[in-house]
Design a protein around this motif. Structure first.
Motif, PDB file in Angstrom:
ATOM      1  N   LYS A 178       0.843  -0.718   0.229  1.00 24.04           N
ATOM      2  CA  LYS A 178      -0.139   0.055  -0.160  1.00 24.04           C
ATOM      3  C   LYS A 178       0.676   1.764   0.412  1.00 24.04           C
ATOM      4  N   ARG A 179       2.073   1.196   0.755  1.00 21.76           N
ATOM      5  CA  ARG A 179       2.848   1.953   0.799  1.00 21.76           C
ATOM      6  C   ARG A 179       3.591   2.337  -0.463  1.00 21.76           C
ATOM      7  N   ASN A 180       3.550   4.725  -0.736  1.00 19.35           N
ATOM      8  CA  ASN A 180       4.452   4.738  -1.791  1.00 19.35           C
ATOM      9  C   ASN A 180       2.905   4.287  -2.956  1.00 19.35           C
ATOM     10  N   SER A 181       2.595   4.001  -3.332  1.00 18.05           N
ATOM     11  CA  SER A 181       1.052   3.541  -4.360  1.00 18.05           C
ATOM     12  C   SER A 181      -0.228   4.534  -3.683  1.00 18.05           C
ATOM     13  N   VAL A 182      -0.188   4.779  -5.550  1.00 17.07           N
ATOM     14  CA  VAL A 182      -1.708   5.239  -5.652  1.00 17.07           C
ATOM     15  C   VAL A 182      -2.449   4.105  -6.537  1.00 17.07           C
ATOM     16  N   PHE A 183      -4.032   3.903  -5.960  1.00 19.92           N
ATOM     17  CA  PHE A 183      -5.352   2.557  -6.369  1.00 19.92           C
ATOM     18  C   PHE A 183      -5.951   3.204  -6.891  1.00 19.92           C
ATOM     19  N   GLY A 184      -6.636   2.958  -7.980  1.00 21.91           N
ATOM     20  CA  GLY A 184      -7.622   3.268  -8.753  1.00 21.91           C
ATOM     21  C   GLY A 184      -8.600   2.543  -8.796  1.00 21.91           C
ATOM     22  N   VAL A 185     -10.080   2.986  -8.509  1.00 23.05           N
ATOM     23  CA  VAL A 185     -11.109   1.469  -8.224  1.00 23.05           C
ATOM     24  C   VAL A 185     -11.967   2.878  -8.949  1.00 23.05           C
ATOM     25  N   GLU A 186     -13.096   1.958 -10.096  1.00 22.97           N
ATOM     26  CA  GLU A 186     -13.592   1.967 -11.568  1.00 22.97           C
ATOM     27  C   GLU A 186     -14.870   1.460 -11.074  1.00 22.97           C
ATOM     28  N   ILE A 187     -16.479   2.060 -10.691  1.00 26.94           N
ATOM     29  CA  ILE A 187     -17.450   1.495 -10.781  1.00 26.94           C
ATOM     30  C   ILE A 187     -18.786   2.315 -10.968  1.00 26.94           C
ATOM     31  N   ASP A 188     -19.893   1.532 -12.296  1.00 27.86           N
ATOM     32  CA  ASP A 188     -20.536   2.313 -13.048  1.00 27.86           C
ATOM     33  C   ASP A 188     -19.708   4.233 -13.572  1.00 27.86           C
ATOM     34  N   GLY A 189     -18.453   4.025 -14.128  1.00 28.17           N
ATOM     35  CA  GLY A 189     -18.232   5.264 -14.869  1.00 28.17           C
ATOM     36  C   GLY A 189     -17.327   6.002 -13.553  1.00 28.17           C
TER      37      GLY A 189
END
Length: 219
Positions: A178-189
């Motif tokens: 988790k550290r030093n990372s950026v995560f993207g989550v997508e749902i219904d636009g």
């Protein structure tokens, strides 16, 4: 009538009932003991109490002995590691196996946000995402100090305090810090970004955590 009560039990009746008639002294002791146990608690003598008024004999319940219940002892961290409780077997590391979990997660988020429509408030959805259970979500590494992690995407199958474990479409299990990372989550636009460095907390504890809004967050 009192005389009739105190009469000795005839021998033929004693044989039928299977009891033995007691002597006068023993019978008197038994009667006093019985009255003491069954009469309501009073400072007066039981015999004097019976002479003045009619009383209801109480049923004397036996006292229950309280036993302390032992709490079930859970597995220690060492025992969990030795039993490999949190390890996913190689034959189970398949993307297709977790697609039903992903569909359940999408429906869970829609219900949590009361439906996702163009009119939905993005800030409200972001706050819901921060406290929601992410198991089943498709995570994509958007930014990271380790370039090899960028672009990695898959279904989240395990979230721990410091790492995300995801299954990629190539049926590979990836462990992303988790550290030093950026995560993207997508749902219904709707696309939400998770800054892993501020997300180092167990999923079970995250629902009670208060996240503060910040303008910019560095990796």
């Amino acid at each position: 009538m009192e005389t009739d009560v105190q009469l000795k039990l005839p021998s033929e009746h004693a044989d039928i009932l299977g009891v033995q008639s007691q002597g006068t002294k023993q019978a008197d002791l038994f009667t006093k003991s019985f009255l003491k146990r069954t009469l309501p608690h009073s400072k007066n003598d039981p015999e004097e109490l019976l002479l003045r008024k009619a009383v209801v004999l109480e049923y004397n319940k036996a006292k229950k002995v309280k036993t302390k219940r032992r709490k079930a002892k859970g597995l220690s961290a060492r025992e969990r590691r030795e039993m490999k409780v949190f390890q996913i077997k190689p034959e189970h590391q398949k993307y297709s196996l977790f697609l039903p979990l992903h569909e359940l997660w999408k429906q869970y988020i829609r219900d949590l946000c009361n439906g996702l429509t163009p009119e939905s408030n993005p800030q409200m959805i972001q706050q819901k995402f921060l406290k929601a259970d992410l198991h089943g979500a498709v995570l994509t590494v958007v930014r990271s100090k380790c370039p090899s992690y960028v672009g990695t995407a898959g279904i989240l199958v395990q979230e721990m305090k410091h790492v995300f474990k995801i299954i990629t479409k190539e049926d590979k299990l990836k462990v992303i810090p988790k550290r030093n990372s950026v995560f993207g989550v997508e749902i219904d636009g709707f696309v939400s970004h998770i800054y892993g460095s501020k997300f180092e907390i167990r999923s079970s504890e995250r629902s009670a955590k208060k996240f503060k809004a910040k303008g910019t967050i560095d990796l």
